[in-house]
Design an enzyme around this catalytic site. Structure first.
Site, PDB file in Angstrom:
ATOM      1  N   ASN A 209      15.059  26.678 133.222  1.00 32.43           N
ATOM      2  CA  ASN A 209      14.702  26.000 131.980  1.00 32.43           C
ATOM      3  C   ASN A 209      15.812  26.048 130.929  1.00 32.43           C
ATOM      4  OD1 ASN A 209      12.145  25.435 133.010  1.00 32.43           O
ATOM      5  ND2 ASN A 209      11.331  27.405 132.313  1.00 32.43           N
TER       6      ASN A 209
ATOM      7  N   LYS B  79      16.229  33.120  97.985  1.00 34.06           N
ATOM      8  CA  LYS B  79      17.057  33.817  98.961  1.00 34.06           C
ATOM      9  C   LYS B  79      16.545  33.765 100.392  1.00 34.06           C
ATOM     10  CE  LYS B  79      18.401  36.472  95.192  1.00 34.06           C
ATOM     11  NZ  LYS B  79      17.226  35.819  94.582  1.00 34.06           N
TER      12      LYS B  79
ATOM     13  N   THR C  89      21.273   2.993 124.487  1.00 36.76           N
ATOM     14  CA  THR C  89      20.602   2.674 123.222  1.00 36.76           C
ATOM     15  C   THR C  89      19.125   2.604 123.585  1.00 36.76           C
ATOM     16  OG1 THR C  89      20.697   0.286 123.510  1.00 36.76           O
ATOM     17  CG2 THR C  89      22.577   1.302 122.385  1.00 36.76           C
ATOM     18  N   HIS C  90      18.281   3.066 122.697  1.00 36.10           N
ATOM     19  CA  HIS C  90      16.830   3.126 122.972  1.00 36.10           C
ATOM     20  C   HIS C  90      16.537   3.959 124.222  1.00 36.10           C
ATOM     21  CE1 HIS C  90      16.541  -0.346 120.180  1.00 36.10           C
ATOM     22  NE2 HIS C  90      17.652  -0.714 120.791  1.00 36.10           N
TER      23      HIS C  90
ATOM     24  N   GLU D 180      16.504  24.202 123.842  1.00 36.57           N
ATOM     25  CA  GLU D 180      15.212  23.973 123.186  1.00 36.57           C
ATOM     26  C   GLU D 180      15.088  24.797 121.913  1.00 36.57           C
ATOM     27  OE1 GLU D 180      12.018  23.181 126.649  1.00 36.57           O
ATOM     28  OE2 GLU D 180      13.170  25.005 126.858  1.00 36.57           O
TER      29      GLU D 180
ATOM     30  N   SER E 161      12.214  42.581  95.888  1.00 32.51           N
ATOM     31  CA  SER E 161      12.973  41.662  96.742  1.00 32.51           C
ATOM     32  C   SER E 161      14.111  42.369  97.462  1.00 32.51           C
ATOM     33  CB  SER E 161      13.544  40.513  95.895  1.00 32.51           C
ATOM     34  OG  SER E 161      14.397  41.030  94.893  1.00 32.51           O
TER      35      SER E 161
ATOM     36  N   ASN F 222      19.769  37.888  85.327  1.00 33.26           N
ATOM     37  CA  ASN F 222      19.740  36.437  85.553  1.00 33.26           C
ATOM     38  C   ASN F 222      21.132  35.874  85.848  1.00 33.26           C
ATOM     39  OD1 ASN F 222      17.124  36.912  84.918  1.00 33.26           O
ATOM     40  ND2 ASN F 222      17.123  35.802  82.971  1.00 33.26           N
TER      41      ASN F 222
ATOM     42  N   SER G 269      10.935  30.710 135.153  1.00 35.28           N
ATOM     43  CA  SER G 269       9.513  30.705 134.830  1.00 35.28           C
ATOM     44  C   SER G 269       8.872  31.917 135.477  1.00 35.28           C
ATOM     45  CB  SER G 269       8.870  29.429 135.375  1.00 35.28           C
ATOM     46  OG  SER G 269       7.476  29.622 135.537  1.00 35.28           O
TER      47      SER G 269
END
Ligand code: ARG
Length: 467
Positions: A295, A335, A165-166, A300, A33, A120, A287
């Site tokens: 963009n 981890k 709202t909505h 995003e 690890s 441990n 693009s």
């Protein structure tokens, strides 16, 4: 015999004594690890230095040996800090790697470091030290983003925007009010990281493998050295527990969801359809095919990376759910999700802290969109002020809205005859008083969008920022 000797030269595993044959290379690679946990090195060294002091206090090593170990650990630390540390294929994890190198540097006395300690309780300690630091760092990063949002809100304390709202236009609000909503979320996130830090502030070292160290180690001394508020009170729990990690990931997941919702709004608002924000060139991408595109990839990606953070929480809880007490090697898998979630959240916070102040809000479009039928509630409220029960006034205004939609008339332009037909209380003078500005101004309850109240909230947040 020869091959045996060669194996030893390669590296002796700390636990090799009980074994006849060497670990299969495949297994070595599978169980290793160090690639992930090497970043725990500053904490591992700090923990070992404190442990040496407890060993000296318990007379398990002499003062002179203790000084030698401490100097050796400092030398290993320098190598790690300078990137000069050479990891070997046989270094299973960061704990073994450091001890191996220490022993190379200081000789056989290095073998005394692990007295009364197990990996441990060592890894449980390292993780708590890391979590404490990470909670503090994320709290600070969240604070920086709060300040950035506060700065943008201050610039827009009179800008109107439709509240939704909505995802349907609902009522006009101030852009500052909308932005300050995120500050509230971030304030709670900071509280969660502080709570997490406070609960994680417990020393596991001294638990040994699981039953408690077999020597009279002064755990309180170690706790003081490492700045822990409390000692873990049950050695089994101390090595088996990863609650602090789970809490950390829960806090990170909730914070990431907040950033993701903001990112989603930036994506929406940057669309042609909304046209509420213009992305700064430095934070947008084009693009490869469509020359007109600009963009919102940063927003995003913040939204997308949130999926990773949520996944990390589920991963850790899933690792924990079937584990018998106490330590199991499964715990090594704690981890990657912890580190990834912390890094991802930090990255998202940093990029948003840079980007949000650079967004150009197209206030003329926002203001234009915050008018019209969004004032229907205000008209209903005006009727209530004339004694009409709210349910009835809602119905009356509903009828007027239907009329407006059917005839393409604005609420403010309804003529006297139409108004009279719907309610004896309504006149063109009354409906003409309806404006987005008056709409927000009347919402001056604590926490409302009235400019005076938003100014008060801005002043409060500015005071918080100075603290
Ligand atoms: N690398 C291990 C981990 O992260 C350290 C503890 C190993 N303990 C053991 N009994 N094998 O959990």
């Amino acid at each position: 015999m020869r091959s045996r000797r060669r194996a030893r030269a390669r590296a002796v595993k700390a636990w090799a004594g009980r074994f006849d044959a060497r670990t299969a290379p495949l297994v070595e690679a599978f169980t290793r690890s160090v690639g992930v946990d090497r970043r725990l090195w500053p904490h591992d060294i700090a923990g070992s230095v404190a442990h040496v002091q407890a060993l000296v206090r318990a007379r398990l090593v002499t003062r002179r040996e203790g000084a030698r170990l401490t100097r050796g650990l400092a030398a290993v630390e320098r190598e790690l800090a300078a990137g000069r540390f050479r990891f070997l294929a046989s270094d299973e994890d960061i704990h073994m790697a450091i001890e191996r190198r220490l022993t190379e540097l200081v000789g056989p006395v290095g073998g005394k470091l692990h007295t009364g300690r197990s990996r441990n309780d060592q890894v449980a300690l390292d993780l708590r030290l890391w979590l404490r630091a990470e909670c503090t760092a994320l709290d600070a990063a969240l604070g920086r983003f709060q300040r950035a949002l506060g700065g943008v809100a201050r610039r827009h304390r009179t800008t109107l925007v439709p509240g939704y709202t909505h995802l349907q236009r609902a009522q006009p609000i101030l852009l500052a009010h909308h932005l300050l909503a995120y500050r509230e979320m971030l304030a709670r996130d900071r509280g969660r990281f502080r709570d997490c830090r406070a609960r994680a502030d417990e020393l596991p070292l001294g638990a040994g493998a699981l039953a408690g160290a077999g020597f009279a180690l002064d755990r309180a001394l170690v706790a003081r050295r490492l700045g822990f508020a409390r000692l873990a009170q049950n050695s089994v729990d101390a090595v088996a527990d990863r609650d602090a990690g789970a809490e950390f990931l829960a806090a990170a997941a909730i914070a990431a969801v907040h950033l993701s919702r903001l990112a989603e709004e930036i994506v929406l608002w940057a669309s042609e359809e909304f046209g509420f924000v213009e992305l700064p060139d430095a934070f947008a991408t084009g693009s490869s095919m469509m020359p007109q595109k600009k963009n919102p990839d940063v927003a995003e990606l913040v939204r997308g990376k949130t999926g990773r953070v949520l996944g990390a929480l589920v991963a850790l809880l899933t690792i924990l759910k079937g584990l018998p007490l106490a330590y199991n090697r499964d715990l090594q898998e704690d981890k990657p999700p912890l580190f990834d979630a912390a890094d991802t959240l930090r990255e998202c916070l940093d990029v948003l802290t840079a980007m949000v102040p650079a967004l150009r809000f197209r206030t003329e479009r926002m203001t234009a969109a915050a008018d019209g039928l969004l004032l229907a509630t205000d008209l209903a409220d005006l009727l209530v002020e004339r004694g009409v029960p709210f349910r009835r006034s809602h119905e009356i205004v509903g009828g007027l809205v239907r009329h407006c939609l059917a005839t393409g008339t604005a609420l403010r332009d309804l003529d006297a005859a139409v108004l009279r037909r719907h309610s004896p209380h309504l006149t063109p003078e009354i409906v003409r008083t309806l404006t987005p500005g008056r709409s927000v101004a009347r919402r001056h309850v604590v926490g409302g969008t009235a400019p005076a109240e938003v100014r008060r909230q801005l002043a409060r947040t500015a005071r918080e920022d100075r603290r």
